[in-house]
Design a protein around this motif. Sequence first.
Motif, mmCIF file in Angstrom:
data_model
loop_
_atom_site.group_PDB
_atom_site.id
_atom_site.type_symbol
_atom_site.label_atom_id
_atom_site.label_comp_id
_atom_site.label_asym_id
_atom_site.label_seq_id
_atom_site.Cartn_x
_atom_site.Cartn_y
_atom_site.Cartn_z
ATOM 1 N N GLY B 189 -8.536 19.183 36.087
ATOM 2 C CA GLY B 189 -9.585 19.001 35.099
ATOM 3 C C GLY B 189 -9.176 18.141 33.917
ATOM 4 O O GLY B 189 -9.928 17.991 32.966
ATOM 5 N N ALA B 190 -7.979 17.555 33.981
ATOM 6 C CA ALA B 190 -7.521 16.710 32.878
ATOM 7 C C ALA B 190 -8.172 15.333 32.956
ATOM 8 O O ALA B 190 -8.494 14.852 34.034
ATOM 9 N N GLU B 191 -8.342 14.703 31.782
ATOM 10 C CA GLU B 191 -8.881 13.345 31.741
ATOM 11 C C GLU B 191 -7.775 12.352 32.042
ATOM 12 O O GLU B 191 -6.662 12.506 31.551
ATOM 13 N N ARG B 192 -8.109 11.343 32.853
ATOM 14 C CA ARG B 192 -7.091 10.336 33.140
ATOM 15 C C ARG B 192 -7.660 8.939 32.933
ATOM 16 O O ARG B 192 -8.735 8.621 33.435
ATOM 17 N N PHE B 193 -6.921 8.119 32.207
ATOM 18 C CA PHE B 193 -7.260 6.693 32.017
ATOM 19 C C PHE B 193 -8.697 6.465 31.566
ATOM 20 O O PHE B 193 -9.328 5.495 31.972
ATOM 21 N N THR B 194 -9.232 7.369 30.768
ATOM 22 C CA THR B 194 -10.597 7.133 30.304
ATOM 23 C C THR B 194 -10.598 6.428 28.957
ATOM 24 O O THR B 194 -11.640 5.982 28.503
ATOM 25 N N PHE B 195 -9.441 6.333 28.297
ATOM 26 C CA PHE B 195 -9.316 5.718 26.980
ATOM 27 C C PHE B 195 -10.299 6.346 26.006
ATOM 28 O O PHE B 195 -10.823 5.687 25.122
ATOM 29 N N GLY B 196 -10.574 7.613 26.219
ATOM 30 C CA GLY B 196 -11.468 8.324 25.322
ATOM 31 C C GLY B 196 -12.924 7.924 25.453
ATOM 32 O O GLY B 196 -13.769 8.397 24.698
ATOM 33 N N SER B 197 -13.238 7.053 26.391
ATOM 34 C CA SER B 197 -14.618 6.600 26.521
ATOM 35 C C SER B 197 -15.393 7.549 27.426
ATOM 36 O O SER B 197 -14.948 7.901 28.512
ATOM 37 N N MET B 198 -16.573 7.946 26.962
ATOM 38 C CA MET B 198 -17.353 8.879 27.769
ATOM 39 C C MET B 198 -17.927 8.210 29.020
ATOM 40 O O MET B 198 -18.269 8.865 29.985
ATOM 41 N N TYR B 199 -17.981 6.853 28.992
ATOM 42 C CA TYR B 199 -18.531 6.170 30.161
ATOM 43 C C TYR B 199 -17.616 6.298 31.370
ATOM 44 O O TYR B 199 -18.042 6.217 32.504
ATOM 45 N N SER B 205 -17.665 4.029 39.167
ATOM 46 C CA SER B 205 -18.617 4.178 40.269
ATOM 47 C C SER B 205 -18.237 3.263 41.424
ATOM 48 O O SER B 205 -18.022 2.059 41.258
ATOM 49 N N LEU B 206 -18.160 3.847 42.602
ATOM 50 C CA LEU B 206 -17.780 3.084 43.792
ATOM 51 C C LEU B 206 -18.818 2.013 44.099
ATOM 52 O O LEU B 206 -18.485 0.907 44.531
ATOM 53 N N VAL B 207 -20.093 2.338 43.831
ATOM 54 C CA VAL B 207 -21.156 1.368 44.106
ATOM 55 C C VAL B 207 -20.945 0.106 43.273
ATOM 56 O O VAL B 207 -21.039 -1.018 43.774
ATOM 57 N N VAL B 208 -20.617 0.299 41.985
ATOM 58 C CA VAL B 208 -20.399 -0.847 41.107
ATOM 59 C C VAL B 208 -19.268 -1.716 41.651
ATOM 60 O O VAL B 208 -19.375 -2.943 41.740
ATOM 61 N N GLY B 405 -27.661 -7.055 40.201
ATOM 62 C CA GLY B 405 -27.775 -6.436 38.887
ATOM 63 C C GLY B 405 -28.841 -5.360 38.888
ATOM 64 O O GLY B 405 -28.634 -4.247 38.399
ATOM 65 N N LEU B 406 -29.971 -5.686 39.504
ATOM 66 C CA LEU B 406 -31.069 -4.723 39.606
ATOM 67 C C LEU B 406 -30.605 -3.465 40.327
ATOM 68 O O LEU B 406 -30.878 -2.342 39.900
ATOM 69 N N GLY B 407 -29.907 -3.680 41.419
ATOM 70 C CA GLY B 407 -29.454 -2.545 42.219
ATOM 71 C C GLY B 407 -28.529 -1.647 41.422
ATOM 72 O O GLY B 407 -28.656 -0.415 41.434
ATOM 73 N N SER B 412 -27.522 3.485 38.193
ATOM 74 C CA SER B 412 -27.101 4.139 36.953
ATOM 75 C C SER B 412 -27.550 3.269 35.790
ATOM 76 O O SER B 412 -26.948 2.252 35.493
ATOM 77 N N PRO B 413 -28.662 3.656 35.173
ATOM 78 C CA PRO B 413 -29.226 2.810 34.123
ATOM 79 C C PRO B 413 -28.386 2.822 32.849
ATOM 80 O O PRO B 413 -28.715 3.502 31.891
ATOM 81 N N SER B 414 -27.274 2.125 32.853
ATOM 82 C CA SER B 414 -26.512 2.025 31.616
ATOM 83 C C SER B 414 -25.953 0.625 31.494
ATOM 84 O O SER B 414 -25.591 -0.011 32.481
ATOM 85 N N MET B 415 -25.899 0.153 30.265
ATOM 86 C CA MET B 415 -25.380 -1.175 29.964
ATOM 87 C C MET B 415 -23.913 -1.265 30.388
ATOM 88 O O MET B 415 -23.451 -2.290 30.879
ATOM 89 N N PHE B 416 -23.214 -0.166 30.179
ATOM 90 C CA PHE B 416 -21.777 -0.170 30.451
ATOM 91 C C PHE B 416 -21.495 -0.526 31.906
ATOM 92 O O PHE B 416 -20.632 -1.345 32.210
ATOM 93 N N ASP B 417 -22.257 0.075 32.819
ATOM 94 C CA ASP B 417 -22.026 -0.191 34.239
ATOM 95 C C ASP B 417 -22.283 -1.648 34.580
ATOM 96 O O ASP B 417 -21.590 -2.240 35.408
#
Lengths: 120, 502
Positions: B189-199, B205-208, B405-407, B412-417
């Motif tokens: 349950g530890a966070e890894r390599f997220t750099f504190g970003s919630m995204y 995402s594998l799809v991305v 891009g549409l797909g 996942s409707p987010s700018m970050f992705d």
Amino acid sequence: MTVIVARTDTPESEAALSAGVAESRRRGEDLVVFNLDGVRLDPDDTVEGAPVSFEEPDPRDRDPVGSLLDTATRREASLIVIGLKRRSPTGKLLFGSMAQHVLLEANAPVLAVKAGAKPE
Amino acid sequence: MDQLQLLLEGFAGALTPMNLLWVLLGCLIGTAVGVLPGLGSSMAVALLLPMTFALDPTAAFILFAGVYFGGLFGDSTMGILMNTPGQASAIASTFEGHAMAKAGRAPQALAIAAIGAFLGGIVSAVAVTFAAPALAEFAANFGPAEFFALALLAFGAISSVVADSVVKGLTSLVLGLVLATVGVDPISGAERFTFGSMYLFDGVSLVVVVVGMLALGEVLKVATRIHRDPKPEQLGAPGSRKFLSKREFKDAAPAWARGAGIGLPFGVIPVGGAEVPTFLSYDVERRLDRRRRDPQFGKGAPRGLAGPEAAGNATTGMAMGALLALGLPVSATAAIMLAAFRQYGIQPGPLLFDTSADLVWPLLASFFIAMVVLLLINLPFAQLWAKLLLIPPPYLYAGIVVFCGLGIYATSPSMFDLLFFLGIGCLAFLMRRYAVPVAPLLIGMVLGPLAETSMRDALLGSNGDYSVFVAGPIPIVLYVLLLVVVAFKVRQVVVTRSRRDV
């Protein structure tokens, strides 16, 4: 009908090239230089005064020798000229040999030339 | 004959009007994308990946199967007519296929390719129907140690075989493993390599990654070369005869059979898909041809086209079997399919045949249907497909980028992705530019978590005793296979160097 020479950057291949030129003159046939490594080594369109055309293996083909033999079929070669280096039987058994491949599988006669055996 | 019963039930599920429509649509889309120069079947599947989440799983996978096989047909059509194979698996059939087209035998070449692909596909579909349940039963004994060994075998094989340089293959693999570790660790349950970003909390995402790697990267590469590469020349001059003569058919028949035989086993060996078996089959045909009285290779030999085509589709079909029964993707396209399965919360693997029989059997039945449909739309109309080249490239490629891009935005409707997608696309472009293979990255990302959790599960189960990894016979066999693959690669490197004696 053409004479086709397998060309690499080895001394054996230089000898093969000279022999190929001599042979094409003697037979009165066109000379085709096949650059086995895919790099054209002779800048001019003439080699030792004889006009030649160049062929390269398809860069996507993994087997340049197979490509050489296909080209020989396509250009209806009457003779294939290759250079030949002395190698131990074990080495050939373990790692294979391009020259052996040509000798065994070619449908045209093969002329094998050793380095330094140039007819002066 | 349990399987026949189940397969018939599968046909009942697949032959509904809606599902038939999906097969047909998939075959059309796949062939269309395969035909477009520079675009291959894996790209077609990647493009559709985000779009299919609106469908129910059975329809989605039936569509995928159509696209997957359709892309292979399209790839070789273009290889034959224009010498531009869409994917590595179509290269081997391009040599003699294009030579045939040059000699004015384009219709015959297309027919031989289509029939070869059809036969290879059918043979593999039959093999999967009968072998996959047995394979799944066998794999049901797999514990964490076995899965870890299987993942290691896949990693080792794919990174050493796909690229000519092992370093490039391993680089790609490690990039994939890195991407797979981002996010919350499933065990602790530890966070890894997220750099504190919630995204990055949920991981990448594998799809991305799949769409960015296979679609955007490819488009960027085509865009950079658009005025540099010579325009491929079309050789469509229709020959005088439209169809194969009986003699030509008889001539190609043994090559089809040999090709399918060579291709089948490679479906379960993770060496990056159909490239290796197609070249192997090409080489076999070439060597056999030299012993004949009138050698054809170099002038357009039907056998040199028939063998690789059958081998390619046999491998692809069998690869689907390996994916369904073992959860083992052997190529980039299979990795995409695995991603799609996961998106629906379905885990391909030994249990799939029990838990999702209503999905698996219609899918297998749709292989047969897709093959027939593809033969019907490719045999008479292959020349028509080439008309797709009339689409101006700028519109085409811009359209593909918008579609990607549409797909992505739809899943996942987010700018970050979207930005991440762009970044992955640039990375994919650089990898293509420097000939770093993409497949190990995808396999690494897909199988990385499996390898990690199985390794840790195994260690947890054995109280940290590492001997658990070599405790059973299956892991040892898998490690020996890995050694064989590595030894094979080493020999290949040495041989290409020391073989040169001309």
